[in-house]
Scaffold this active site. Structure first.
Site, PDB file in Angstrom:
ATOM      1  CG  HIS A 130      41.515  45.786  45.361  1.00 30.92           C
ATOM      2  ND1 HIS A 130      41.407  44.829  44.213  1.00 30.92           N
ATOM      3  CD2 HIS A 130      41.059  46.670  44.907  1.00 30.92           C
ATOM      4  CE1 HIS A 130      40.782  45.363  43.030  1.00 30.92           C
ATOM      5  NE2 HIS A 130      40.622  46.780  43.428  1.00 30.92           N
ATOM      6  CB  THR A 167      31.789  44.027  41.377  1.00 26.43           C
ATOM      7  OG1 THR A 167      30.766  44.609  42.244  1.00 26.43           O
ATOM      8  CG2 THR A 167      32.399  42.859  42.120  1.00 26.43           C
TER       9      THR A 167
END
Length: 296
Positions: free
Chosen positions: A132, A135
């Site tokens: 995973h 941002t």
């Protein structure tokens, strides 16, 4: 255009560029898988679908791209989503944000803007780890901040893979301060813990949220380095593990571990809750769920 509008546009463009790099890199892994399980299948390709956020008044509230590959040679399901959305927060989201971030005035001016990239990969080979990464940048009239990170989720752990993934994160964070990697690693260990199972979701990584040092350029450089670290941290692990043979027992272990992943994302993950509460495309929000899982 104000400085903040320029900065928001730069952040959104960066997340889109990172998405393009990752999509190309993952399709390259599909193309280069020449030996081992499923190497004789057709290489997978991303299906790209525009997404829209539903505004209460029917107006423009932003959207993005949902890029999903299913049934590839290497990736069983992987999504790389990017979005830029805006509007006003509902009362529940206002209250939650005011409480968690200590922001006064949310009720009086609940506008928001958010942009980011979110990625989850579930692999065909049980020896290859799920992963995973995200941002993001968030703005309100009261504050702006960055958040994100990446974490590794193997169902069959190889210590050398874990060490490589963490070393890549540490290297990426080193220019931003020697204390940053240990702090963000500890934050990830805490954030990706599943209380009702009493265990971590995977082998960790890095995580930060609400990050605002007061220097937008420095904080943006940090979030960019977190994004740039992803492919060097993850791709070598896939290249090593994708050729290994697996057994039915290995696949069973993978599917049970995916159950943990689904539980975490549906019960605890902030991004899932925020996306659904603010009206973003439900298929894009729930892209992280695995294609198959087991509970025993």
């Amino acid at each position: 255009m104000s400085d903040m509008e320029t900065e928001k546009a730069r952040a959104a463009a960066w997340f889109r560029d990172l998405r393009d790099q990752i999509v190309a890199g993952f399709e390259g892994l599909e193309d280069s898988h020449g030996t081992g399980p499923l190497s004789d299948a057709e290489p997978g390709r991303f299906e790209v679908t525009p997404t829209r956020r539903a505004a209460p008044d029917g107006g423009d509230a932003g959207g993005g791209l949902m890029s999903v590959m299913r049934g590839g040679r290497v990736f069983e399901k992987v999504g790389v989503n990017v979005s830029t959305v805006f509007g006003t927060l509902g009362e529940r989201a206002q209250a939650a944000m005011a409480a968690r971030k200590g922001l006064p005035g949310m009720a009086e001016d609940p506008r928001f803007w958010a942009s980011g990239i979110s990625l989850v990969a579930h692999m065909q080979n049980p020896h290859a780890p799920a992963v995973h990464m995200n941002t993001r940048m968030f703005w309100t009239p009261h504050a702006w901040w960055f958040g994100g990170g990446s974490d590794l989720n193997p169902c069959i752990e190889y210590p050398e893979d874990t060490a490589h993934f963490h070393a890549a994160q540490e290297t990426a964070l080193a220019p931003h301060g020697a204390d940053l990697y240990p702090r963000l690693k500890a934050w990830a260990d805490d954030y990706f813990f599943i209380p009702h199972r009493g265990r971590a979701r995977g082998v960790g990584g890095i995580f930060l949220d609400d990050h605002n040092s007061g220097d937008w350029a420095a904080d943006f450089a940090l979030i960019q380095d977190i994004g740039r670290a992803f492919l060097p941290a993850f791709v070598p692990l896939v290249e090593t593990r994708r050729t290994q043979d697996w057994s039915e027992a290995d696949k069973h272990t993978q599917l049970v571990h995916r159950g943990l992943y689904a539980e975490y994302n549906l019960v605890y993950d902030r991004g899932t809750k925020f996306g659904l509460e603010t009206g973003h495309d439900a298929n894009a929000v729930l892209m992280s769920l695995p294609p198959m899982a087991k509970w025993v």
